[in-house]
Motif scaffolding. Structure first.
Motif, short mmCIF file in Angstrom:
data_model
loop_
_atom_site.label_atom_id
_atom_site.label_comp_id
_atom_site.label_asym_id
_atom_site.label_seq_id
_atom_site.Cartn_x
_atom_site.Cartn_y
_atom_site.Cartn_z
N ARG A 124 -0.25 1.89 12.76
CA ARG A 124 -1.52 2.60 12.83
C ARG A 124 -1.25 4.04 12.44
O ARG A 124 -0.27 4.64 12.87
CB ARG A 124 -2.08 2.56 14.26
N ALA A 125 -2.11 4.60 11.61
CA ALA A 125 -1.99 6.01 11.21
C ALA A 125 -2.45 6.88 12.37
O ALA A 125 -3.32 6.49 13.15
CB ALA A 125 -2.85 6.27 9.97
N THR A 126 -1.84 8.05 12.49
CA THR A 126 -2.20 8.97 13.56
C THR A 126 -2.56 10.33 12.97
O THR A 126 -2.23 10.63 11.82
CB THR A 126 -1.05 9.14 14.57
N MET A 148 0.84 -1.20 0.00
CA MET A 148 0.00 0.00 0.00
C MET A 148 0.88 1.25 0.00
O MET A 148 1.88 1.31 0.71
CB MET A 148 -0.93 0.01 1.21
N ASP A 149 0.50 2.23 -0.83
CA ASP A 149 1.30 3.44 -0.89
C ASP A 149 0.60 4.66 -0.29
O ASP A 149 1.07 5.77 -0.40
CB ASP A 149 1.73 3.72 -2.33
N LYS A 150 -0.55 4.44 0.33
CA LYS A 150 -1.26 5.51 1.03
C LYS A 150 -1.96 4.90 2.25
O LYS A 150 -1.94 3.68 2.44
CB LYS A 150 -2.27 6.18 0.11
N GLU A 151 -2.54 5.74 3.08
CA GLU A 151 -3.26 5.22 4.23
C GLU A 151 -4.38 4.29 3.77
O GLU A 151 -4.95 4.48 2.69
CB GLU A 151 -3.84 6.37 5.04
N LEU A 199 -4.86 8.05 17.44
CA LEU A 199 -5.01 7.06 16.38
C LEU A 199 -6.09 7.53 15.41
O LEU A 199 -7.08 8.13 15.81
CB LEU A 199 -5.39 5.70 16.96
N LYS A 200 -5.88 7.24 14.15
CA LYS A 200 -6.79 7.69 13.10
C LYS A 200 -7.81 6.60 12.78
O LYS A 200 -7.48 5.42 12.72
CB LYS A 200 -5.98 8.04 11.85
N PHE A 201 -9.05 7.04 12.57
CA PHE A 201 -10.14 6.13 12.19
C PHE A 201 -10.86 6.72 11.00
O PHE A 201 -10.91 7.94 10.82
CB PHE A 201 -11.14 5.97 13.35
N ALA A 261 -13.41 2.60 11.43
CA ALA A 261 -12.43 1.56 11.09
C ALA A 261 -11.02 2.10 11.32
O ALA A 261 -10.73 3.26 11.00
CB ALA A 261 -12.59 1.14 9.63
N ALA A 262 -10.16 1.27 11.88
CA ALA A 262 -8.76 1.66 12.11
C ALA A 262 -8.09 1.96 10.78
O ALA A 262 -8.30 1.26 9.78
CB ALA A 262 -8.02 0.54 12.83
N VAL A 263 -7.28 3.00 10.77
CA VAL A 263 -6.53 3.38 9.57
C VAL A 263 -5.07 3.01 9.81
O VAL A 263 -4.51 3.26 10.87
CB VAL A 263 -6.66 4.89 9.27
#
Length: 146
Positions: free
Chosen positions: A114-116, A61-64, A125-127, A131-133
């Protein structure tokens, strides 16, 4: 889905946990796998293989992304139908999500985190739609080098 509460000696738990860690799976799934081998008479979903595939897909994957962006996670319904597995897609996805998140936490999915985001001056944390990102940090580093 029925639940079972087991009381084990610490020594027994430690041995089971050690074997589960070798396979990069949870103790719960390891025990379920053993019981399925012993008592199961049907085709079951292979979580270990699926999580391994999800990690490979995540590293591309190249993006979130969320888990729904990974083909293995998205195609659960088709696998269940093809192999006539009598589990619900929601149960499979819930377990896959927990196992994938555990792999990310433990560093088994090297480079995937995990993306933030920063909210009110704090990193959180980013959702996306609850859904978790996740983010592939290795691809971000490679892109930054170009």
């Amino acid at each position: 889905m029925p639940r079972v509460n087991l009381s084990l000696t610490q020594d027994m738990y430690d041995r089971i946990e050690k074997e589960a860690k070798k396979q990069n799976i949870t103790v719960n799934y390891y025990i379920c796998e053993m019981l399925e081998e012993r008592f199961g008479k049907r085709t079951t979903y292979d979580y270990t293989v699926a999580v391994g595939e999800m990690i490979k897909e995540a590293k591309k994957m190249d993006k979130e992304f969320t888990l729904a962006d990974l083909p293995t996670f998205a195609d659960v319904n088709e696998v269940l139908v093809e192999y006539k597995i009598k589990e619900s897609p929601a149960q499979i996805r819930a377990r896959l999500g927990k196992m994938f998140n555990e792999a990310v936490k433990k560093g088994t999915a090297k480079g995937v985190e995990r993306a933030t985001t920063i909210k009110d001056g704090e990193e959180q944390l980013k959702f996306y739609c609850r859904a978790a990102v996740y983010v592939n940090k290795l691809n971000q580093i490679k892109k930054g080098d170009n």
